[in-house]
Design a protein around this motif. Sequence first.
Motif, short mmCIF file in Angstrom:
data_model
loop_
_atom_site.label_atom_id
_atom_site.label_comp_id
_atom_site.label_asym_id
_atom_site.label_seq_id
_atom_site.Cartn_x
_atom_site.Cartn_y
_atom_site.Cartn_z
N GLY A 150 36.27 47.56 37.65
CA GLY A 150 34.83 47.81 37.64
C GLY A 150 34.54 49.23 38.06
O GLY A 150 35.41 49.94 38.57
N VAL A 157 37.39 51.44 39.83
CA VAL A 157 38.36 50.64 40.59
C VAL A 157 39.31 49.94 39.63
O VAL A 157 38.89 49.38 38.62
CB VAL A 157 37.63 49.60 41.48
CG1 VAL A 157 38.63 48.83 42.33
CG2 VAL A 157 36.61 50.28 42.37
N LYS A 171 41.07 52.96 44.13
CA LYS A 171 39.71 53.45 43.90
C LYS A 171 39.71 54.96 43.84
O LYS A 171 40.33 55.61 44.68
CB LYS A 171 38.81 52.97 45.05
CG LYS A 171 37.34 53.03 44.76
CD LYS A 171 36.51 52.64 45.97
CE LYS A 171 36.09 51.19 45.96
NZ LYS A 171 34.94 50.93 46.87
N GLY A 241 40.14 42.31 45.75
CA GLY A 241 39.24 41.15 45.75
C GLY A 241 38.83 40.84 44.34
O GLY A 241 39.32 41.45 43.39
N SER A 242 37.95 39.86 44.19
CA SER A 242 37.37 39.66 42.85
C SER A 242 35.87 39.88 42.97
O SER A 242 35.25 39.49 43.97
CB SER A 242 37.70 38.29 42.29
OG SER A 242 37.69 37.34 43.30
N PRO A 243 35.31 40.53 41.95
CA PRO A 243 33.89 40.85 42.02
C PRO A 243 33.05 39.59 42.25
O PRO A 243 33.39 38.52 41.76
CB PRO A 243 33.59 41.45 40.65
CG PRO A 243 34.91 41.97 40.18
CD PRO A 243 35.95 41.06 40.76
N ARG A 285 23.33 45.44 47.19
CA ARG A 285 23.41 44.50 46.06
C ARG A 285 24.71 43.70 46.14
O ARG A 285 25.71 44.19 46.71
CB ARG A 285 23.36 45.29 44.75
CG ARG A 285 22.00 45.89 44.48
CD ARG A 285 22.09 46.91 43.40
NE ARG A 285 23.02 47.97 43.76
CZ ARG A 285 23.60 48.77 42.87
NH1 ARG A 285 23.36 48.62 41.60
NH2 ARG A 285 24.42 49.73 43.27
N ARG A 287 27.01 43.37 44.21
CA ARG A 287 28.19 44.07 43.68
C ARG A 287 28.87 44.96 44.74
O ARG A 287 29.95 45.51 44.49
CB ARG A 287 27.83 44.90 42.45
CG ARG A 287 26.63 45.79 42.66
CD ARG A 287 26.39 46.70 41.51
NE ARG A 287 27.50 47.62 41.36
CZ ARG A 287 27.93 48.09 40.21
NH1 ARG A 287 27.35 47.72 39.11
NH2 ARG A 287 28.92 48.93 40.17
N VAL A 290 33.06 41.85 47.58
CA VAL A 290 34.03 41.12 46.75
C VAL A 290 34.45 39.85 47.49
O VAL A 290 34.17 39.71 48.69
CB VAL A 290 35.28 41.98 46.42
CG1 VAL A 290 34.95 43.14 45.49
CG2 VAL A 290 35.98 42.47 47.68
N THR A 299 33.01 46.00 50.35
CA THR A 299 33.96 46.98 49.82
C THR A 299 33.32 48.36 49.70
O THR A 299 33.94 49.37 49.93
CB THR A 299 34.52 46.54 48.45
OG1 THR A 299 35.03 47.66 47.78
CG2 THR A 299 33.48 45.92 47.56
N1 LIG Z 1 38.82 45.94 46.37
C1 LIG Z 1 38.23 45.58 45.24
N2 LIG Z 1 38.70 44.53 44.54
C2 LIG Z 1 38.10 44.15 43.38
N3 LIG Z 1 37.05 44.77 42.84
C3 LIG Z 1 36.53 45.82 43.48
C4 LIG Z 1 37.08 46.28 44.71
N4 LIG Z 1 36.35 47.32 45.12
C5 LIG Z 1 35.40 47.51 44.20
N5 LIG Z 1 35.49 46.61 43.20
C6 LIG Z 1 34.63 46.50 42.02
O1 LIG Z 1 34.44 47.80 41.48
C7 LIG Z 1 33.04 48.09 41.36
C8 LIG Z 1 32.81 49.57 41.66
O2 LIG Z 1 33.21 49.91 42.99
P1 LIG Z 1 32.21 50.62 44.01
O3 LIG Z 1 31.04 49.71 44.21
O4 LIG Z 1 32.94 51.06 45.20
O5 LIG Z 1 31.76 51.86 43.14
P2 LIG Z 1 30.41 52.72 43.25
O6 LIG Z 1 30.53 53.83 42.26
O7 LIG Z 1 30.16 53.08 44.68
O8 LIG Z 1 29.31 51.68 42.81
P3 LIG Z 1 27.76 51.79 43.11
O9 LIG Z 1 27.27 52.95 42.32
O10 LIG Z 1 27.27 50.46 42.61
O11 LIG Z 1 27.61 51.95 44.58
C9 LIG Z 1 32.34 47.14 42.33
O12 LIG Z 1 31.10 46.77 41.86
C10 LIG Z 1 33.27 45.96 42.44
O13 LIG Z 1 32.89 44.93 41.54
#
Ligand SMILES: Nc1ncnc2c1ncn2[C@@H]1O[C@H](COP(=O)(O)OP(=O)(O)OP(=O)(O)O)[C@@H](O)[C@H]1O
Length: 498
Positions: A150, A157, A171, A241-243, A285, A287, A290, A299
């Motif tokens: 995602g 990630v 990440k 993790g899983s979303p 949110r 999202r 996880v 996360t």
């Molecule tokens: N450890 C993990 N295991 C599984 N999925 C993850 C993990 N960390 C993040 N994700 C997935 O990856 C997505 C993106 O990660 P993250 O939220 O850190 O990015 P972001 O660019 O900060 O997003 P946002 O703009 O929404 O804040 C998350 O929405 C989540 O679903």
Amino acid sequence: MRRRKTAVAAGCCLAFLLGTLLNLLFIPGSEHPPPPSEELPPSPPGAPLYPPEEEIGGGQAALARQIRERYEEVLRYRQHRAAAAGRRPLRPRERRLMDLAPPRTSAEQPGPRGRAAAGPWAGASAELSLEPPLLGCRDIRDVSGVQYLGSGYTKAVYKAVLNRTLAVALKAVDFGGHDIAHCVRQFSSLGDCYRLAAYKIVKEMILLQRLRHANVLQLYGYCYQDSNDIPDTLTTITELGSPLEMIQLLQTSWEDRFRICLSLVRLLHYLAHSPLGSVTLLDFRPRQFVIVDGELKVTDLDDASVEESSCTSNSDCFMEFPARNFTLPCSVEGRCQSMNEKRNLYNAYRFFFTYLLPHSAPPSLRPLLDKIVNATGELHWGIDETAAQLERVLNLYKSGEYLQNTTRVPKAEYRRVPEAHIPDENYRCWPSYHHKGCLLSVFDVNEAIEICDSYSQCKAFVLTNQTTWTGRQLVFFKMASNHIVPDPDKITYVKVTD
Ligand SMILES: Nc1ncnc2c1ncn2[C@@H]1O[C@H](COP(=O)(O)OP(=O)(O)OP(=O)(O)O)[C@@H](O)[C@H]1O
């Protein structure tokens, strides 16, 4: 984006996937060592390692200011540790804190590169005392099973399996993401835009390390490596993790949904009393969380904050949500009282409790659950009281006390058949732990009888030796008992009268 999806779809070719991943994460194939952290000494006040704004024109000055702000924010989180450690002077290793400084211009870069182990910000490596021992660049060289998980505004990630044994999340800044695209459009400098975005990951990494709790994702390590054009790009290695899928959660048992709410409340309780102070999650949110083994974990911490808003009157302590507004009291010290905690709590109410807590709960727990939902929706309680009430629900549920107020007169008679199982004769029910049969959790055999009595389809049930996270026993409910087979781990009950 298209590149990423194509790579994942190709699936079969590990080398291709790995190559693509490295490309996407900007992890170079080269072994180019990053600059030694020792060569980035602490800068004295007033001598920042980024270009002074007055020396840069227009847009570049704005970008330099943003980088400086993020850099200073990261420093504040790191300095909390020195404060917590009794404000003793920093030891040389800790002074590498300044390794976090924004990069020097190429003209400022020190001479030959000396050490392969740490990047310019990776003085962190010496400071992040991760247990078990930190994973690093060498560990993500041999990855398999790479899969895109995602991305959000800034980061992408990936799932990867290290040494064919440990599944982790990797990440990194998403070069195809909105944050970088927007910045490059505005400032035309990929390198600086990368730094700006990467500070979000540095901040997240520090917070993951400082905030140790069962419901905070575990940081396993990190890697700084040069890319073709950009030095020292950062990849973090964390627990996988899983979303969190809300639609999916709504289809699971109340027990599992309650677990999500309980883990969230335990997390918020910890954040309200964390070693850094009261931490609020500005972006709350679903999202940002996880699921790991049925537990919710946070996360995404790049939008976390410990600053409590300052105020001169109550009207400064205004919290606005789409459907509700609140005005909190302004304390005599000029801070909005418990604002961080209350923001988290109201968000927990609107995104989680209202959907997950009362729906299909055991009827005798409903009044207490409704009270929790109402009190958090009105912000009548703080996190301590909310956490205590959810723990109370857990105790009532685990101890079976929630059953004691209900009258339990079995309608049918049942014959007990020890060490026996009914392999077929399944029917479906909701919410079931098994997609083809009716598998529910019970406190004891009486509750199983009550459930079987209430389903006209049910003609028998089988107690398994499996339990749920609360220790309740899993029971298969069956529509007939024509074919009973021996099984030392199970006990069958057959309805003999209706
Ligand atoms: N450890 C993990 N295991 C599984 N999925 C993850 C993990 N960390 C993040 N994700 C997935 O990856 C997505 C993106 O990660 P993250 O939220 O850190 O990015 P972001 O660019 O900060 O997003 P946002 O703009 O929404 O804040 C998350 O929405 C989540 O679903």
